[in-house]
Structure formats: structure tokens, C-alpha cells
Design an enzyme around this catalytic site. Sequence first.
Site, PDB file in Angstrom:
ATOM      1  N   CYS A 271     -42.506 -18.103  33.348  1.00  0.00           N
ATOM      2  CA  CYS A 271     -43.732 -18.185  32.433  1.00  0.00           C
ATOM      3  C   CYS A 271     -43.749 -19.094  31.612  1.00  0.00           C
ATOM      4  O   CYS A 271     -44.550 -20.190  31.421  1.00  0.00           O
ATOM      5  CB  CYS A 271     -44.208 -16.992  32.055  1.00  0.00           C
ATOM      6  SG  CYS A 271     -44.564 -15.681  33.029  1.00  0.00           S
ATOM      7  N   LYS A 335     -33.234 -13.791  31.341  1.00  0.00           N
ATOM      8  CA  LYS A 335     -33.471 -12.770  30.409  1.00  0.00           C
ATOM      9  C   LYS A 335     -32.632 -11.352  30.816  1.00  0.00           C
ATOM     10  O   LYS A 335     -32.665 -11.180  32.112  1.00  0.00           O
ATOM     11  CB  LYS A 335     -34.644 -12.508  30.012  1.00  0.00           C
ATOM     12  CG  LYS A 335     -35.550 -11.899  30.575  1.00  0.00           C
ATOM     13  CD  LYS A 335     -36.881 -11.599  30.133  1.00  0.00           C
ATOM     14  CE  LYS A 335     -36.796 -10.467  29.213  1.00  0.00           C
ATOM     15  NZ  LYS A 335     -38.007 -10.126  28.568  1.00  0.00           N
TER      16      LYS A 335
END
Length: 447
Positions: A271, A335
Site C-alpha cells: 500500500c 511488517k
Amino acid sequence: MALKITVIGTGYLGATHAAAMAELGFEVLGLDVVPEKIEMLQRGEVPMYEPGLEELLRKHVAGIEGSSGRLRFTMDFAEVAAFGDVHFVCVNTPQKHGEYACDMSYVDSAFAQLAPHLTKPALVVGKSTVPVGSADRLARELSAAAPVGAEAQLAWNPEFLREGFAVKDTLHPDRIVVGVRSAHAEKLLREVYAGPVGEGSPFVVTDFPTSELVKTAANSFLATKISFINAMAEVCEAAGGDVVKLAEALGYDDRIGKKFLRAGIGFGGGCLPKDIRAFMARAGELGADQALTFLREIDSINMRRRGQMVEMAREALGGGSFLGKRVAVLGATFKPDSDDVRDSPALNVAGQIHLQGGQVTVYDPKGMVNAGRLFPTLAYAETAVDAVRGADAVLHLTEWREFRELDPAALGEVASNRLILDGRNALDPAVWRGAGWTYRAMGRPSA
């Protein structure tokens, strides 16, 4: 009569949204054009790792014992059109190959396939992240192609999901933004989100352009904050300062806040990078490119961090070649609490060291399969200890809780050299040094 909801596109966003809508009490029909994905979802399985999502699916997918039966899946646009009152479009908008702009082909295809089947009044709601101006065009195309004409209305309702927290972010959003052009569209969306709004989630009503800008503006702000503290880390390296203490001091200022002020190897994922690039591209098309030129530097700072981590590793290993050096990389996903390796800084660093002759072994709690597909030439270990065994240097590149809880003394027993480079500034230097490790982190030359 209770609204019936459809979700077009059952990837990360769509699968989460469909399950959450069923949890909120709606009858839901999900659509995808990939048979294998539909088959997985019908078994209550998800094609990605997202905490809590599979449990939520199994609670509602029809045909699973003990489920509510409120959630079904199909590949038939005609069935979707006949079933739903509100149709959420949740398809992917990747970056175009070879340019910054957003690829709208999946969104355009979804609208083109749905519209001819809309023979009754319906609200189509875009959730995908699109260039500003897309909703206006799609609204015109929708009413022109739908048999009901203007009674096929459009609204835009951007998503703000964080990987690892997607279920919570859908059921208990920190805000709901809807771009609408009629009181009817607003009324339907207030009905859809009555549960979260009743719990206190703010409901923000805007026009189309503003609703399209919210997600890219939010991501651009977060990217700016991350790259700012990473730029400060570069200054700390040069000046002998400690970026962690600097960030702590800055974070006490309420105007700045503590979040997203941890310096490291930068952001990645599916994103943030592509959204800020698409934002720049669209601003250029609108003649407002000068307003976003700063995002080029944000992107540049972010990408530079990966090379700087490689150089830090080279310097720590003697400053010469990586040839013959064994490097353990802890982390593959972009992440923690995700299996997503798209544009992962950790894998990028691992790949660069491997290309320069290093023997790189990677371990990640959830991202091994996806990492292996993307970088098949890297070595992979089944545990952190196995990855570190015989290593000349250990690189901590994804801030999984598992890595913060490692026993440095036990790890030191299997490493060839007790050298750890913390690319996320998430480990405790005193604990690692106390176990005999040389600890080095980005932006902390004297820490």
C-alpha cells in the site's frame, strides 16, 4: 427489510470486509473470478495470514458446521446483481509496470461486469484506493451501462485497514468516510455501518474527490513521518547522536506524537509505496505536481535505507566483500503479524547481500512460503536458532514479538560471531550487550 450485501473481490480487503459484514448481521455474497480462491473461502480458509480472519470466516460461511450461514461465495455477476442491495467493490489497484500511476484495470473490469446485470435499484460502493477523479468517471459509466440507469448509484468508502489489525479495523474503525451524491446513498451506508457508528466510530460524509483523497493523503502523511525520523537517523549517524532518544523527546510533543517515529530500514508492503507514487502521478495529471514534489524525497529516503543497512552490515563485517560471510536475517515480511512480503525492506536487504556474495539464511514466523516464492535463491531456516547457527552477523529486520523475546545468550551459543544489527531499533541494546553481543542499530552510533 434487511439490506443484502455483496463484496466483489475477495483478496485481503474483500475477504475481511465480507466476513465483517456477516459479523454485523448482514446476509453477504462474495464474488471472485479465481476459482481456487472461492474454493478456499468456501472451506473457511484464507489465502493470507491475518490474525482472527479465518476464525471470523468459519463463524459465518454457509456449509460449515456451527456457522451462521450468512456468508456465501460465487463467481456469477448476475447472481450478485440479483442478490444485493449494496455492492462493495474491493479489488486490487496495483502500481502500473514501469510507471508510478495506478493500474485501474481490475476496478474497471469489476464495474463493467456488474453494471449490465443491475436491473433493480442498487448502491455500488468503491472501497479500492483509486486516483482522485475515478469515482466521477465510474458513476457516469455505471448509470450508462446499468439497465436501471441513474438508479444504479455510486458511493466511495475508502478502506483504512492495517495488516495485522484488519478485522479490528473493519469492525471497530477509527473513522468511516463516505463520498456520496444523494441522501439515499448516505442513508444506506449509515444503515450498513450502524453498529460501528453506534459504538462511537465517526461517520464523515464528503464529496467524491475528498473521499478518494483521504486514503492517499493519510498514507502520504504516515510515509512522511517515517521518512522524517529516518532522515534524522542519517543526521544522528553523522553527528554521533541517538535517534531513539531523539524520537522519544519529539514524541512528548502532542502536536507530533510518538507513533511512527521508530527509525529503521523503512516502509514497504502493498500500500504505502504504491499509494504515494500513484498520488504523485495523479497530481501531475491534474497540474498540481509541485504540491507533491516532497513525496519524491520521502520515497527516496525510504528506498535509501535499504542500501544503508547493507553498507552497515558490510562495515560491521570488516568493510570488505560479503564473499564467504554467513548472514542470518530475522524477518521476511514487510511488517509483523502478516505474511505479506510485497516490497519488503527485509527481503530486499537479504537479496542485496546475497547478490554480493553473502551466504544468507532467512527466518520469519509467517512469511517463509511467500518469501521462498519471491526469492527462491535465498536459504531459509525453520527457526531463528537454525538461521543464526554459524552466522558471522545477525540482522534483525522485521519487528516480530518472537524476535524481541529471543534469548541472546542461547543464540550466542550457536552464532560464529556475536554481532547483531538491529534494523528496526526494537531490541534492547543493554540485554544483548550483556550477553556478549556487539549491538549496532541505525541512527545510534553511540547507543
